[in-house]
Design a protein around this motif. Structure first.
Motif, short mmCIF file in Angstrom:
data_model
loop_
_atom_site.label_atom_id
_atom_site.label_comp_id
_atom_site.label_asym_id
_atom_site.label_seq_id
_atom_site.Cartn_x
_atom_site.Cartn_y
_atom_site.Cartn_z
N THR A 41 -4.22 3.76 -9.47
CA THR A 41 -5.54 3.63 -9.05
C THR A 41 -5.78 2.83 -7.56
O THR A 41 -4.87 1.96 -7.43
N GLN A 42 -6.72 3.31 -7.02
CA GLN A 42 -6.68 2.74 -5.78
C GLN A 42 -7.29 1.14 -5.66
O GLN A 42 -6.74 0.44 -4.94
N ALA A 43 -8.08 0.82 -6.80
CA ALA A 43 -8.04 -0.65 -6.78
C ALA A 43 -7.28 -1.33 -7.20
O ALA A 43 -6.93 -2.50 -6.66
N ASP A 76 -3.03 -5.32 -5.59
CA ASP A 76 -1.57 -5.81 -5.46
C ASP A 76 -1.16 -5.97 -4.21
O ASP A 76 -0.61 -6.88 -3.86
N ALA A 77 -1.81 -5.30 -3.09
CA ALA A 77 -1.34 -5.40 -1.88
C ALA A 77 -1.95 -6.59 -1.22
O ALA A 77 -1.42 -7.41 -0.33
N LEU A 78 -3.09 -6.86 -1.58
CA LEU A 78 -3.96 -8.33 -1.26
C LEU A 78 -3.37 -9.51 -1.89
O LEU A 78 -3.01 -10.42 -1.01
N THR A 79 -2.67 -9.28 -3.16
CA THR A 79 -2.34 -10.62 -3.71
C THR A 79 -0.72 -10.61 -3.05
O THR A 79 -0.28 -11.69 -2.69
N MET A 80 -0.10 -9.60 -2.49
CA MET A 80 1.16 -9.68 -1.79
C MET A 80 0.88 -10.54 -0.40
O MET A 80 1.69 -11.35 -0.33
N LEU A 103 0.85 -1.19 -0.06
CA LEU A 103 -0.05 -0.06 0.11
C LEU A 103 0.90 1.04 0.06
O LEU A 103 0.48 2.16 -0.58
N VAL A 104 1.95 1.08 0.64
CA VAL A 104 2.68 2.35 0.96
C VAL A 104 3.67 2.46 -0.39
O VAL A 104 4.18 3.70 -0.89
N PHE A 105 4.06 1.68 -0.96
CA PHE A 105 5.06 1.78 -2.32
C PHE A 105 4.34 1.08 -3.45
O PHE A 105 4.55 0.08 -3.82
#
Length: 189
Positions: A79-81, A86-90, A72-74
């Protein structure tokens, strides 16, 4: 939402079947016959197992949330979505890999994974790569990523996932070394 139910179900299915069965045929630890027998009142959580479950669970949670936060930070997208995907996948990849790597840690409550033997269990040696392939297929195989609501990750994002995942082995090895130095391994059984 850090993870969705489908992620947790798939991680549990992949990491709790083949590796768990393989750990069931793990050879006994060296010197097991030198320990006193367990009493009738003992249970599964005796011998340091309960404490290990607690601190290792906390470590895993912190690592997954740290990688999620890093995503989320990098962000790699605008886009927010996309950033959230990406953060969820990570987080999903990190939790899955942590579970697979942590299977090496749980070969012994107190002994180092390097002393117990990384590769002496042939069943385990096959279970981990097969589980890894099943986990990664949900992220890299087209079509599966839509089904699992995950995105393709960049090299940098994969690097964060790998570092976060491998840290579980390092952290648990450090705690085990401290416990052995304090003599906790002698009191356990």
């Amino acid at each position: 939402d850090v993870l969705q139910p489908v992620h947790l179900l798939w991680i549990n299915l992949v990491t709790d079947t083949l590796p768990a069965i393989a750990l069931g045929v793990e050879p006994a630890e060296p010197g097991i016959m030198t320990h006193k027998p367990r009493g009738r009142q003992s249970n599964f959580f005796d011998g340091g197992v309960f404490g290990a479950i607690m601190y290792q669970g906390v470590f895993q949670t912190i690592l997954v949330l740290a990688v999620y936060g890093w995503g989320l930070v990098f962000p790699e997208h605008h886009t927010q979505a996309e950033i959230h995907a990406d953060a969820l996948t990570m987080a999903y990849a990190t939790l899955g890999l942590i579970q697979l790597l942590h299977a090496f840690n749980v070969k012994s409550v107190y002994q180092s994974v390097f002393k117990v033997g990384l590769f002496r269990n042939k069943t385990f040696n096959w279970a981990i790569p097969v589980a890894f392939i099943l986990l990664m297929a949900t992220i890299v195989v087209p079509g599966f990523n839509n089904l699992f609501h995950v995105s393709h990750l960049s090299f940098t994002q994969w690097l964060a996932v790998m570092v976060g995942s491998f840290l579980i082995v390092v952290l648990v090895e450090i705690v085990k070394a401290i416990q052995r130095a304090l003599g906790k391994d002698k009191d356990a059984i």
